[in-house]
Scaffold this motif. Structure first.
Motif, PDB file in Angstrom:
ATOM      1  N   VAL A  19     117.722 -14.920   2.601  1.00 37.52           N
ATOM      2  CA  VAL A  19     117.986 -13.497   2.376  1.00 37.52           C
ATOM      3  C   VAL A  19     119.326 -13.114   2.982  1.00 37.52           C
ATOM      4  CG1 VAL A  19     117.243 -11.168   3.016  1.00 37.52           C
ATOM      5  CG2 VAL A  19     115.585 -12.803   2.153  1.00 37.52           C
ATOM      6  N   GLY A  20     119.604 -13.614   4.157  1.00 35.14           N
ATOM      7  CA  GLY A  20     120.882 -13.316   4.800  1.00 35.14           C
ATOM      8  C   GLY A  20     122.066 -13.910   4.056  1.00 35.14           C
ATOM      9  N   ALA A  21     121.867 -15.070   3.460  1.00 37.23           N
ATOM     10  CA  ALA A  21     122.965 -15.738   2.762  1.00 37.23           C
ATOM     11  C   ALA A  21     123.229 -15.141   1.381  1.00 37.23           C
ATOM     12  CB  ALA A  21     122.658 -17.220   2.622  1.00 37.23           C
ATOM     13  N   CYS A  22     122.224 -14.584   0.758  1.00 37.58           N
ATOM     14  CA  CYS A  22     122.377 -14.078  -0.612  1.00 37.58           C
ATOM     15  C   CYS A  22     122.912 -12.652  -0.671  1.00 37.58           C
ATOM     16  CB  CYS A  22     121.037 -14.134  -1.349  1.00 37.58           C
ATOM     17  SG  CYS A  22     120.469 -15.810  -1.617  1.00 37.58           S
ATOM     18  N   GLY A  23     122.734 -11.899   0.360  1.00 33.44           N
ATOM     19  CA  GLY A  23     123.145 -10.491   0.314  1.00 33.44           C
ATOM     20  C   GLY A  23     124.619 -10.309   0.616  1.00 33.44           C
ATOM     21  N   THR A  24     125.420 -10.034  -0.421  1.00 35.61           N
ATOM     22  CA  THR A  24     126.855  -9.846  -0.201  1.00 35.61           C
ATOM     23  C   THR A  24     127.233  -8.371  -0.170  1.00 35.61           C
ATOM     24  OG1 THR A  24     127.252 -10.011  -2.562  1.00 35.61           O
ATOM     25  CG2 THR A  24     127.457 -12.038  -1.280  1.00 35.61           C
ATOM     26  N   THR A  25     126.422  -7.488  -0.760  1.00 35.13           N
ATOM     27  CA  THR A  25     126.778  -6.074  -0.806  1.00 35.13           C
ATOM     28  C   THR A  25     126.120  -5.269   0.292  1.00 35.13           C
ATOM     29  OG1 THR A  25     124.967  -5.616  -2.334  1.00 35.13           O
ATOM     30  CG2 THR A  25     127.120  -6.153  -3.306  1.00 35.13           C
ATOM     31  N   THR A  26     125.158  -5.831   0.989  1.00 32.92           N
ATOM     32  CA  THR A  26     124.493  -5.111   2.068  1.00 32.92           C
ATOM     33  C   THR A  26     125.039  -5.587   3.409  1.00 32.92           C
ATOM     34  OG1 THR A  26     122.718  -6.737   2.152  1.00 32.92           O
ATOM     35  CG2 THR A  26     122.365  -4.827   0.732  1.00 32.92           C
ATOM     36  N   PRO A  27     124.975  -4.725   4.427  1.00 36.52           N
ATOM     37  CA  PRO A  27     125.451  -5.165   5.742  1.00 36.52           C
ATOM     38  C   PRO A  27     124.569  -6.281   6.294  1.00 36.52           C
ATOM     39  CG  PRO A  27     124.475  -2.968   5.864  1.00 36.52           C
ATOM     40  CD  PRO A  27     124.506  -3.361   4.422  1.00 36.52           C
ATOM     41  N   ALA A  28     125.149  -7.101   7.140  1.00 36.25           N
ATOM     42  CA  ALA A  28     124.422  -8.219   7.730  1.00 36.25           C
ATOM     43  C   ALA A  28     123.309  -7.696   8.629  1.00 36.25           C
ATOM     44  CB  ALA A  28     125.370  -9.103   8.526  1.00 36.25           C
ATOM     45  N   GLU A  41     109.332  -9.555   2.336  1.00 35.43           N
ATOM     46  CA  GLU A  41     109.512  -8.811   1.090  1.00 35.43           C
ATOM     47  C   GLU A  41     110.055  -9.717  -0.022  1.00 35.43           C
ATOM     48  OE1 GLU A  41     112.041  -5.524   2.084  1.00 35.43           O
ATOM     49  OE2 GLU A  41     110.442  -4.442   3.119  1.00 35.43           O
ATOM     50  N   ALA A  42     110.981 -10.582   0.338  1.00 42.25           N
ATOM     51  CA  ALA A  42     111.580 -11.477  -0.653  1.00 42.25           C
ATOM     52  C   ALA A  42     110.581 -12.521  -1.147  1.00 42.25           C
ATOM     53  CB  ALA A  42     112.805 -12.161  -0.064  1.00 42.25           C
ATOM     54  N   LEU A  43     109.597 -12.872  -0.329  1.00 39.34           N
ATOM     55  CA  LEU A  43     108.641 -13.911  -0.689  1.00 39.34           C
ATOM     56  C   LEU A  43     107.418 -13.394  -1.439  1.00 39.34           C
ATOM     57  CD1 LEU A  43     108.658 -16.068   2.529  1.00 39.34           C
ATOM     58  CD2 LEU A  43     109.541 -16.667   0.292  1.00 39.34           C
ATOM     59  N   GLU A  44     107.298 -12.085  -1.568  1.00 37.16           N
ATOM     60  CA  GLU A  44     106.102 -11.535  -2.205  1.00 37.16           C
ATOM     61  C   GLU A  44     105.892 -12.057  -3.619  1.00 37.16           C
ATOM     62  OE1 GLU A  44     106.423  -7.299  -1.801  1.00 37.16           O
ATOM     63  OE2 GLU A  44     105.558  -7.341   0.195  1.00 37.16           O
TER      64      GLU A  44
END
Length: 103
Positions: A19-28, A41-44
């Motif tokens: 999730v951290g690696a894929c999000g380029t538009t959201t803050p870290a 949430e991503a694994l649901e």
């Protein structure tokens, strides 16, 4: 039961990294609790998960219980896991070449 708990923990860590690696538009994300929430949430919607990890470093082992353990280099150690979240099936493969080629 212990294997499932370990598998779930490993899955959450891997998902948090993904999730951290894929999000380029959201803050870290920096809050560990928020990272785990986003991972869950991503694994649901996930049905299966494939996990690969390479482990390096050293570990001190005292296999004979003498109090004088030796260091074991973990270079080349790999963990591969396949998790079927719908069926509850899990397959792990751990390879530790430094321990006489243990798999």
């Amino acid at each position: 039961m212990y294997r499932r708990l370990l598998a779930l923990q490993s899955l959450l860590v891997a998902a948090a990294i993904a999730v951290g690696a894929c999000g380029t538009t959201t803050p870290a994300l920096s809050d560990p609790g928020e990272i785990l929430v986003k991972a869950v949430e991503a694994l649901e919607g996930a049905k299966t998960v494939h996990l690969e990890a390479a482990i390096d470093g050293t570990v001190s082992l005292d296999l004979m219980g003498t109090g004088q353990g030796g260091d074991l280099a973990l270079t080349g150690t790999k963990l591969v896991a396949d998790l079927d979240l719908e069926e509850g099936d899990t397959a792990f493969e751990l390879a530790i070449p430094a321990m006489l080629g243990l798999t």
